[in-house]
Each structure stands twice: as C-alpha cells, then as structure tokens.
Design an enzyme around this catalytic site. Structure first.
Site, short mmCIF file in Angstrom:
data_model
loop_
_atom_site.label_atom_id
_atom_site.label_comp_id
_atom_site.label_asym_id
_atom_site.label_seq_id
_atom_site.Cartn_x
_atom_site.Cartn_y
_atom_site.Cartn_z
N GLU A 177 0.82 -1.22 0.00
CA GLU A 177 0.00 0.00 0.00
C GLU A 177 0.85 1.27 0.00
O GLU A 177 0.64 2.18 0.82
CB GLU A 177 -0.96 -0.01 1.19
CG GLU A 177 -2.01 -1.09 1.08
CD GLU A 177 -3.14 -0.98 2.12
OE1 GLU A 177 -3.06 -0.16 3.04
OE2 GLU A 177 -4.13 -1.74 1.96
N GLU A 296 -5.58 -8.37 -0.15
CA GLU A 296 -6.29 -8.05 1.10
C GLU A 296 -7.74 -7.82 0.74
O GLU A 296 -8.05 -6.91 -0.04
CB GLU A 296 -5.72 -6.81 1.79
CG GLU A 296 -4.40 -7.04 2.48
CD GLU A 296 -3.91 -5.83 3.27
OE1 GLU A 296 -4.74 -5.14 3.89
OE2 GLU A 296 -2.69 -5.60 3.24
O1 AHR Z 1 -5.13 -5.69 7.23
C1 AHR Z 1 -5.00 -4.51 7.97
C2 AHR Z 1 -4.34 -3.38 7.18
O2 AHR Z 1 -5.18 -2.96 6.14
C3 AHR Z 1 -3.05 -3.72 6.49
O3 AHR Z 1 -1.95 -3.62 7.35
C4 AHR Z 1 -2.96 -2.70 5.42
O4 AHR Z 1 -2.23 -3.15 4.31
C5 AHR Z 1 -4.42 -2.39 5.09
O5 AHR Z 1 -4.66 -1.03 5.04
#
Ligand code: AHR
Length: 465
Positions: A177, A296
């Site tokens: 990210e 994610e």
């Molecule tokens: O999964 C929690 C967080 O969400 C992670 O660390 C990040 O990559 C995302 O914003």
C-alpha cells in the site's frame, strides 16, 4: 410467514467457461498486527501449542479451510520491518516499537518460523519486502537469504540459522500500500514505480523464478486510483507478474439492501483494473501478461482499532461477523470465480483474530459466520468457472440501482466430472425457488457429493420460510 412466488432460473453449460480457477484464490493474509501472529498462529503458552509454539487447533481449521497461500508479514507493519530482526537465535532478537500499530514487537516469530508454519500446514508462502524504510538492497538480501544456495553471505546466514536448504519462496510482494499517506515511508506514484522496478530487478537477479506482485491502489476511494495503477504498471510491466488490489467492505449506514449487492462494487473494481492491464499491455506492445492479486479483502468496519497502546499482542480490530457479512463474503468469492480469467490470487485479511473468520482464546477457537462461505468455496470450486446466465427478479438499492436478487457463480471440474453452483439470495424477506438448468451434459455429481445433483434447487436464506 411469507409464501412468496418468487422464482428464478440459472442456465449453465460446461462448455461456456470463463477460465481455470486458480487454487490461489483461496489464500489468506497474516500480519504482525494485534493477535494474528502472537496468540493466533504462535502461542507457546496455549495448551494447543506444538513443540514449536504453533497453535495446532488453528492449523487444523486452516487445513479444513484449504487455505492455499499465505501473505506475510504485513500489511502496514511491513513498511517499517527489518527482516533481520526476526531471524537467528531467539534470545538475541530485539524487542521493537512497531510504529504502524503502535505495539511492542518481540520478534519471536519471523521469516523461518513462517516458512516452517506454511510447510507444516501445506500452504504456499508469500513474502513481502519493505519498500518504506527498506532499501532495494534489503529486498535483494532477503531473497538471497531465503532462496539462494549456501555459499554467499545471506544464504550462509540462513544455513547458520539451521536451514541449509533454500526455502524456495515463489511469491513476493514488492511493498505494501505504498500509495497510502498512512504508510511508513509512503511514496508518490513515480517514486514507487522507480523503486519497485529496481527492487524487482535485483530480486529477480537473485532468483529468476520469482513471481512478483506490484502494489496497486489501496482501495477505490484513493484520489490517485486508478492513475497510480496505470503509472506503476507502465514503469514495471516487464518486471512483475501481478498487480495487487485491496478492499475492505463496510456497512456504516446500515443499508443492508445495498450491502447485500456489494458484488457490483467488487466486479467494477476488477473490471477497471482488467481494462488497465489490457491497455498497458497494448501500449507497451508486450507479449508479457500481468494478472491481478486481491491480496487483502474482507469486511472491516465494526472494530477499526489500530493503536496497540505499546502492548505485546493487543486486541486490535477483532471484528465480529454476522449473516449479512457472510453473504458479502460469499459474493466476493462469486466474483472471484466470475473473474478468474484475470484474478489469480486472493488473500482474506486476515486469517486469525485480526479482521478474521477465526477467533481464539488460549484454550478455544471460534469459527465465525464468514468462515462457512469461505470453506464452501475453497472445498467445492474447482476446474473451470462457468459463465452463468441468471434470470432473477430485481430489487432496488441506494448504491447500485436495480440489482438481481440472486448472485451466482459455478464451476465444473472435468477430471472429477463434478459441478458446483454458488448462489446468494439477496432478499431479506423472501425465498427464491430456483431452477438450475444445465445445458448439454450435466456433471455426473455435485462437488462433495456422490450422486447426480437434483435439477431444481431452492435457495433459502434470510426469508421467513
Ligand atoms: O489488514 C490490515 C491493514 O489494512 C493492512 O496492514 C494494510 O495493508 C491495510 O490497510
């Protein structure tokens, strides 16, 4: 008690296929955040711990869930992580202030324990390199540490730590990210693109067999989405294999009708990025393909706690799930099947305790509502995804306009001659009696069953019947 006359039809054909379903669509994510690693994966004080401190009960559920790939160690934590802290004799590993989640990191679990855990659980490891505080040399050194044969500095260090043979880690995330202002060492798109390309080159020179995953946008609300994705792809196209996407679904407004139609959001996200991949490939006159890695994804909005109060393994973001969340997870996985031509990896975030279908205490483990759709898909979707023709009544949503009451995906596994159909009924009140019509030859059996499937299914959830 309602006795609704609602009906629908789903038409399928084994020869009308979308693509091969990658087993890596049933992956997960484990971050050093809250109690995911400490208390979930690794918990030497638990009565369920094995001799290495791994929670056997959690491993057993992950096996039942058929988790295929595991992304580690972060997440936002990755961008401040020095992998050297987490290897070697445990008593020499430093305690650190972990800045992303403002927690204490003991480093008692690190890269080698992660690989051991994956091997013991029959899961493919996916490692991330730090492109926040980390350098491109640090990234290349970690690849050497993990994958090079003994005989040079970092490979010898691994051997000295008890691992003579290379780990052979195939999947690598080039940062996390990096478009987010919240990220440690956040970069703008040109800076990230250049750094990622140079890191990828050095990583590949250490091991030409790596599958590299470039950071795409953190979510579709980012002001730089999807320009970020275009720029980083154009700079790195020939050097990477996947573009990542992340998204967490929410229902802050308690608008269940819209929430139950979230597949529209997920599908449009994938469509945008799939179009971008085609555009960049054409612009570069390239024969190389880049695919998508949704590394994610989950529902996350009821507990967004992220400040650990400088504690070890604090309770952070331990989201509690309900039926509507489970139905959103099921739609997400429907979309994975419907877009499996371009989406090859997906990791639910996270696998235990933090934003997870699984919750543990020292003694017990709880499967939440969202565990069940995940396990249904991972155990039954295989072979080719089929293009379903769905003829269903519509309903109105605030966010997506008129949407069909049914959300559908299907698969056919020729080797097993078995089929699976996944249906979500979005109605909060009515059942929908659904005919499933298999054109041509129907599969010999339903996935997981011994007998030929009945031609008609009744889809029931949430209605009064
Ligand atoms: O999964 C929690 C967080 O969400 C992670 O660390 C990040 O990559 C995302 O914003």
């Amino acid at each position: 008690m309602s006795h609704s006359p609602l009906t629908a039809r789903v038409v399928l054909d084994n020869e009308r296929t979308i693509g091969t379903i990658s087993p890596l669509l049933f992956g997960g994510f484990a971050e050093h955040m809250g109690r995911c690693v400490y208390g979930g994966i690794y918990d030497p004080a638990s009565p369920h711990a094995d001799e290495r401190g791994f929670r056997r009960d959690v491993q057993e559920v992950l096996r039942q869930q058929r988790l295929s790939i595991l992304r580690y160690p972060g997440g936002n934590m990755l961008s401040g992580y020095d992998w050297r802290d987490g290897v070697g004799p445990r008593q020499l590993r430093p305690r650190r202030r972990e800045l992303a989640w403002q927690s204490i990191e003991t480093n008692q679990f690190g890269t080698n324990e992660f690989i051991d855990y994956c091997r013991a659980t029959n899961i493919q490891p996916m490692l991330g390199v730090n492109l926040g505080t980390g350098t491109i040399a640090d990234a290349a050194a970690l690849v050497e540490y993990c994958n090079a044969p003994a005989g040079t500095r970092y490979a010898d260090l691994r051997a000295a730590h008890g691992y003579a043979e290379p780990h052979g880690v195939q999947y690598w995330c080039v940062g996390n990210e990096m478009d987010g202002p919240w990220q440690i060492g956040h970069l703008d798109m040109d800076e990230y693109a250049g750094k990622a390309r140079e890191a990828a080159k050095m990583m590949r020179w250490n091991d030409p067999n790596l599958n590299l995953i470039l950071c795409g946008s953190s979510n579709t609300d980012m002001p730089t989405y999807p320009e970020w994705d275009r720029v980083v792809l154009e700079t790195c196209w020939e050097h990477v294999d996947y573009l990542s996407l992340h998204y967490y679904a929410t229902n802050y407004d308690d608008d269940t009708a819209s929430y139950l139609a979230m597949a529209a959001q997920f599908e449009s996200h994938l469509d945008t990025l799939a179009g971008l991949l085609r555009y960049v490939k054409a612009k570069q006159r390239s024969s190389h393909n880049v695919f998508l890695s949704w590394d994610e994804w989950n529902v996350w909005y009821k507990d967004r706690s992220g400040h650990g109060g400088w504690q070890e393994a604090p309770h952070l973001s331990e989201e509690i799930y309900n039926l509507e969340d489970a139905l959103v997870v099921a739609q997400w996985m429907n979309v994975f099947l419907r877009r499996c031509d371009v989406l090859k990896i997906a990791c639910i975030a996270q696998i235990v305790n933090t934003i997870s279908p699984l919750l543990t205490t020292s003694e017990q483990i709880l499967r939440q509502a969202t565990y069940y759709p995940f396990a249904l898909f991972s155990n039954h979707a295989a072979g080719q995804a089929l293009e379903p023709l769905t003829i269903a009544p519509q309903y109105d949503t605030e966010l997506f306009g008129a949407m069909p009451l049914l959300d559908v995906s299907a698969s056919y596994d020729e080797a097993q001659d078995s089929g699976a159909v996944f249906l979500v009924n979005r109605s909060q009140h009515e059942s929908v009696a659904t005919d499933i019509i298999w054109q041509g030859a129907a599969p010999g059996r339903a996935a997981g069953r011994a007998h030929r499937p009945a031609p008609t299914a009744t889809v029931v959830h949430g209605g009064d019947d």
